[in-house]
Design a protein around this motif. Sequence first.
Motif, PDB file in Angstrom:
ATOM      1  N   MET A   1       0.849  -1.174   0.000  1.00  0.00           N
ATOM      2  CA  MET A   1       0.000   0.000   0.000  1.00  0.00           C
ATOM      3  C   MET A   1       0.886   1.225   0.000  1.00  0.00           C
ATOM      4  N   THR A   2       0.435   2.285  -0.567  1.00  0.00           N
ATOM      5  CA  THR A   2       1.216   3.499  -0.654  1.00  0.00           C
ATOM      6  C   THR A   2       1.055   4.296   0.623  1.00  0.00           C
ATOM      7  N   GLN A   3       2.114   5.014   0.991  1.00  0.00           N
ATOM      8  CA  GLN A   3       2.065   5.829   2.185  1.00  0.00           C
ATOM      9  C   GLN A   3       2.094   7.287   1.782  1.00  0.00           C
ATOM     10  N   PRO A   4       1.336   8.145   2.487  1.00  0.00           N
ATOM     11  CA  PRO A   4       1.331   9.548   2.172  1.00  0.00           C
ATOM     12  C   PRO A   4       2.653  10.193   2.507  1.00  0.00           C
ATOM     13  N   ALA A   5       2.888  11.344   1.919  1.00  0.00           N
ATOM     14  CA  ALA A   5       4.123  12.069   2.177  1.00  0.00           C
ATOM     15  C   ALA A   5       4.173  12.508   3.634  1.00  0.00           C
ATOM     16  N   PRO A   6       5.383  12.636   4.208  1.00  0.00           N
ATOM     17  CA  PRO A   6       5.489  13.026   5.599  1.00  0.00           C
ATOM     18  C   PRO A   6       4.838  14.376   5.852  1.00  0.00           C
ATOM     19  N   ARG A  72      -2.115 -14.101  -6.485  1.00  0.00           N
ATOM     20  CA  ARG A  72      -0.815 -14.070  -5.821  1.00  0.00           C
ATOM     21  C   ARG A  72      -0.899 -13.409  -4.449  1.00  0.00           C
ATOM     22  N   LEU A  73      -1.938 -12.593  -4.238  1.00  0.00           N
ATOM     23  CA  LEU A  73      -2.084 -11.933  -2.947  1.00  0.00           C
ATOM     24  C   LEU A  73      -2.368 -12.916  -1.823  1.00  0.00           C
ATOM     25  N   LEU A  74      -2.908 -14.081  -2.157  1.00  0.00           N
ATOM     26  CA  LEU A  74      -3.159 -15.074  -1.120  1.00  0.00           C
ATOM     27  C   LEU A  74      -1.858 -15.503  -0.445  1.00  0.00           C
ATOM     28  N   ILE A  75      -0.822 -15.694  -1.264  1.00  0.00           N
ATOM     29  CA  ILE A  75       0.485 -16.069  -0.710  1.00  0.00           C
ATOM     30  C   ILE A  75       1.079 -14.903   0.068  1.00  0.00           C
ATOM     31  N   SER A 181       6.162  -3.539  -0.579  1.00  0.00           N
ATOM     32  CA  SER A 181       5.919  -3.886  -1.976  1.00  0.00           C
ATOM     33  C   SER A 181       4.845  -4.956  -2.146  1.00  0.00           C
ATOM     34  N   ALA A 182       4.647  -5.796  -1.130  1.00  0.00           N
ATOM     35  CA  ALA A 182       3.776  -6.969  -1.297  1.00  0.00           C
ATOM     36  C   ALA A 182       2.306  -6.610  -1.388  1.00  0.00           C
ATOM     37  N   ILE A 183       1.861  -5.602  -0.613  1.00  0.00           N
ATOM     38  CA  ILE A 183       0.428  -5.283  -0.600  1.00  0.00           C
ATOM     39  C   ILE A 183       0.188  -3.835  -0.993  1.00  0.00           C
ATOM     40  N   ARG A 184       1.051  -3.337  -1.855  1.00  0.00           N
ATOM     41  CA  ARG A 184       0.901  -1.962  -2.328  1.00  0.00           C
ATOM     42  C   ARG A 184      -0.354  -1.826  -3.179  1.00  0.00           C
ATOM     43  N   GLY A 185      -1.051  -0.695  -3.010  1.00  0.00           N
ATOM     44  CA  GLY A 185      -2.209  -0.405  -3.840  1.00  0.00           C
ATOM     45  C   GLY A 185      -3.529  -0.911  -3.300  1.00  0.00           C
ATOM     46  N   LEU A 186      -3.514  -1.661  -2.216  1.00  0.00           N
ATOM     47  CA  LEU A 186      -4.758  -2.160  -1.638  1.00  0.00           C
ATOM     48  C   LEU A 186      -5.335  -1.142  -0.661  1.00  0.00           C
TER      49      LEU A 186
END
Length: 306
Positions: A1-6, A72-75, A181-186
């Motif tokens: 998931m993306t994180q907002p700017a500080p 692939r998200l299951l793994i 990186s694994a769960i980015r964008g959710l």
Amino acid sequence: MTQPAPITRISPLAWALLAALALVWGSSFLSNRAALAGAGVLTVVTFRVAGGAVALWLWVALRRLPLPRDPRLLIRFAIMGALNNAIPFSLIVWGQKHIDSGLAAILNASTAIFGVLVAAAVFSDERLTPPRLLGVAIGFAGVVIAIGPAALTGFSLASAGQWAVIGASFSYGFAGAYARSAIRGLAPEVAAAGMLTGGLFWLAPLMLTIEGVPSLDYAPSVWAGMIWLALGCSALAYLIYYRILALAGAGNLSLVTLLIPPVAILAGWAVYGERLGPNAFAGFAVLALGLAILNRKPRDAARPSR
């Protein structure tokens, strides 16, 4: 998931949510001790993960959030569930069978230090600058002071409990790096629900194999501890966590690390009469200094652009 700017300034709402999150997560150590009075380690953790997952999936359904379709998200959920839930929760709960709640919370604050070290080893943009190295070194010194010389020179169940909690912090550090990186964008709620479900994939078979089918014949205090761990310390805490992340940024969110131990120390003292030794308080002070250095923003980054 993306994180907002500080974000450099914290709004009153963000401060209130930080305090609420510290109260919720700080109370988890008290709830662990209450639940352990009648249930095994794996049973306590499995109830927490299962209840939290159900509550968050209900939240996702009520808000009609989009569900991921990539198999692939299951793994990835299973890996995240192991690193961020199954392993650290089990280690912390087992550790609390042998050490006080406040000390467990202090040692768990080392999560931020391990997160920095793992990120520096994995990502090229997370290098260890001299100030960050200083923060890590001071933080580790605080951990050593908190656990005391006995844990370093000999073995006992108390020392094993302390090392178990430190091991949980190490696992959290890997979880943070993997999540980048694994769960980015959710959607954050979907990611949290999937992660807890992934943790259940590991915990349920272990619980049934080692501790058997839960009897469910628990005292009210044991049930209260497990229900609060599931609904409060897992489901509610994740919702508050991601709200703060959106409002105040990841850097400010890390302040909760310093707020949790005082809550756990006071709760353990008020309910169970726990009294920590001076080395625990001295260690927390040194650890807090190290975390403050790690979270300190460079002057140039703190200046508004013109």
